[in-house]
Write an enzyme that holds these catalytic residues in place. Structure first.
Site, mmCIF file in Angstrom:
data_model
loop_
_atom_site.group_PDB
_atom_site.id
_atom_site.type_symbol
_atom_site.label_atom_id
_atom_site.label_comp_id
_atom_site.label_asym_id
_atom_site.label_seq_id
_atom_site.Cartn_x
_atom_site.Cartn_y
_atom_site.Cartn_z
ATOM 1 N N GLU A 183 5.669 -3.447 0.967
ATOM 2 C CA GLU A 183 5.774 -3.021 -0.433
ATOM 3 C C GLU A 183 4.962 -1.727 -0.546
ATOM 4 O O GLU A 183 3.738 -1.750 -0.693
ATOM 5 C CB GLU A 183 5.236 -4.099 -1.373
ATOM 6 C CG GLU A 183 5.979 -5.421 -1.313
ATOM 7 C CD GLU A 183 7.356 -5.373 -1.944
ATOM 8 O OE1 GLU A 183 7.717 -4.309 -2.515
ATOM 9 O OE2 GLU A 183 8.074 -6.380 -1.881
ATOM 10 N N GLY B 166 2.301 2.152 5.531
ATOM 11 C CA GLY B 166 3.459 1.460 6.062
ATOM 12 C C GLY B 166 3.989 2.075 7.342
ATOM 13 O O GLY B 166 4.449 1.367 8.242
ATOM 14 N N GLY C 26 0.819 -1.203 0.000
ATOM 15 C CA GLY C 26 0.000 0.000 0.000
ATOM 16 C C GLY C 26 0.848 1.245 0.000
ATOM 17 O O GLY C 26 1.980 1.250 -0.492
ATOM 18 N N SER C 27 0.319 2.305 0.558
ATOM 19 C CA SER C 27 0.991 3.597 0.551
ATOM 20 C C SER C 27 2.073 3.664 1.620
ATOM 21 O O SER C 27 2.082 2.878 2.578
ATOM 22 C CB SER C 27 -0.023 4.714 0.792
ATOM 23 O OG SER C 27 -0.543 4.633 2.111
ATOM 24 N N CYS D 178 2.491 0.520 -8.571
ATOM 25 C CA CYS D 178 3.605 1.007 -7.744
ATOM 26 C C CYS D 178 4.851 1.175 -8.585
ATOM 27 O O CYS D 178 5.749 1.944 -8.217
ATOM 28 C CB CYS D 178 3.852 0.073 -6.571
ATOM 29 S SG CYS D 178 4.095 -1.649 -7.040
#
Length: 498
Positions: free
Chosen positions: A253, A236, A231-232, A287
């Site tokens: 990630e 994280g 995710g963003s 991403c």
């Protein structure tokens, strides 16, 4: 084929997609696809307990036998590739070829994991003590929590699940609340594979549906030794310290602000294809999407002119009907794109493209023209990641300046250079070159193969998924020493006589 027919073909129980408290819509036209029931903190705890029970049985199954279950899952995915790929397109808004391509990634990682199930290798290490053998082995870790994003609604689950299963770990998956139907379809296919397998324990694969609150319940549960979260960067920053506070592991990630350097010797025909796919593929919602273009000043005008033609040729529309670019996932994403373009203009940028399209015929969907922006310098909005089809372009004079620009952002996922100068190419791949987890030469920033470890550095999180030795995160390392002599010598020559 309508989505209801797809769900039926994918063996999803109709009761799971009706009467729930979470409405699911398609970004293609805003139509309602179904409603699913969300989990609660209590149901998350129950599912974790079931996974713990499954782990006590699954960890004792030999690795090659565990690989057989993954092989059967791969067979189910092959059989249902077209249906699942189309459902991905309907629910996530991807063009059909990308939807099918995502399922092919799932098939590929299953193939990789099956081979891996016979290669969970350790080491034999020389012991300094006579009559002793020292070994390093890898043991199953425990239930794994997987949190995935809407843009790759099924592939990320498969990267984690195929490897975790052969490593001896059950998986609990929280998909994005924007794409739960594809998750239910994956679970249905897994259950078919498990039935064919014959003796897989209950709870080996489970789905948790909901928003941040159920994700937090997973993150905070000490019975999940590993949380794999995609995710963003903002997500994280929340997940990592909470898992660390209970001494758990994270596989993160996160964001990517990926750049391509275009050198004077570049093959521009090759480069333009790589740039365009990287920048507009999946409507810029990867991403690994190309978000920055760093162009040598001697070819800058030529590249800009060719970019304009390429962007004018891009078709935006229904991803099921042959368009190259589908919709953004929702209004929030479109608003984020508009805000970024406004900020770019305020910072001196010249915007080409952008703006909403098809709003007359599809008022509940959010289609946008891809945009690229000529920027006077790399600063402000250009060092931020906007999850939309925006690419910023700047000039460079020296190769050293290009490398510095490439590395001067917080994110560190993917990078690329187009050059026919071997010195530039090798320098880009060296310790003084790109600081990203992925560094490519004469291909774009998107389209990683499953054979290599996938992930990035800096604010991208440092995690690695998929190929190479990424499997080790799903296992615990154990060093063992066996004394087969009649003596008891100590290490470092220490004497301790009783």
């Amino acid at each position: 084929m309508e989505h209801k027919d797809l769900l039926d073909a994918l063996h999803v129980d109709p009761a799971l997609v009706t009467g729930g408290d979470l409405e699911v819509t398609s970004p293609i036209d805003g139509s309602v696809l179904g409603s699913v029931q969300q989990d609660t903190a209590a149901s998350v705890s129950e599912k974790v307990a079931l996974a713990v029970g499954a782990f006590t049985k699954w960890r004792a199954v030999p690795g090659p036998r565990r690989g057989e279950l993954v092989r059967l899952l791969g067979e189910e995915l092959r059989t249902h590739k077209d249906e699942l790929g189309r459902l991905v397109s309907i629910e996530a808004g991807k063009i059909l070829e990308e939807g099918k391509g995502e399922v092919q990634e799932m098939i590929d990682i299953c193939d990789f994991a099956v081979g891996l199930s016979r290669q969970l290798y350790g080491l034999t290490i020389a012991s300094e003590r006579p009559g002793h053998a020292m070994r390093e082995t890898w043991q199953p870790l425990g239930p794994v929590g997987v949190i995935s994003a809407f843009n790759f609604p099924v592939a990320v689950w498969s990267w984690n699940t195929a490897l975790a299963l052969v490593c001896g770990d059950p998986v609990i998956w929280k998909p994005s609340e924007k794409t739960p139907l594809t998750a239910l379809a994956c679970q249905a296919l897994f259950l078919r594979a498990a039935e064919r397998f014959g003796d897989a324990p209950d709870g080996l694969s489970q789905i948790i549906i909901g928003a941040a609150d159920v994700g937090e319940a997973m993150v905070d549960d000490p019975r999940l030794p590993l949380i794999s979260a995609t995710g963003s960067c903002a997500m994280g920053r929340k997940v990592a310290p909470r898992v660390a506070s209970r001494f758990g592991r994270t596989l993160l990630e996160l964001g990517g602000n990926n750049a391509i350097i275009i050198a004077p010797t570049a093959d521009l025909d090759l480069a333009l294809r790589g740039i365009t796919f990287g920048a507009v593929g999946t409507a810029g919602q990867r991403c690994t999407s190309t978000r920055r273009l760093i162009v040598h000043e001697s070819i800058y005008d030529t590249v800009i002119a060719r970019l304009k033609k390429a962007y004018e040729a891009v078709t935006v529309g229904n991803p099921l009907e042959g368009s190259l670019v589908g919709p953004l996932i929702d209004k929030q994403s479109f608003d984020g794109m508009e805000a970024a373009l406004k900020k770019a203009r305020a910072e001196g940028g010249t915007v080409h493209g952008g703006g909403r399209v098809l709003d007359d015929s599809l008022p509940k969907a959010w289609y946008a023209r891809p945009a690229f922006v000529e920027m006077p310098k790399q600063a402000g909005v250009m060092v931020e990641e906007t999850f939309a089809p925006i690419m910023y372009v700047v000039k460079y004079k020296t190769f050293e300046e290009a490398i510095a620009l490439q590395n001067a952002v917080p994110q560190g996922l993917s990078s690329s250079i187009f050059t026919n100068d071997v010195r530039e190419a090798e320098t880009f791949l060296s310790a003084t070159g790109s600081d990203c987890g992925i560094a490519n030469v004469n291909i774009g920033t998107s389209g990683a193969e499953i054979g290599g470890a996938f992930g990035g550095e800096k604010e991208t999180g440092g995690g690695r998924e998929s190929g190479s030795d990424a499997w080790k995160i799903y296992m615990r390392r154990q060093t063992s020493t066996v004394n087969y002599s009649t003596e008891l010598p100590l290490a470092q020559g220490i004497k301790f006589d009783i």
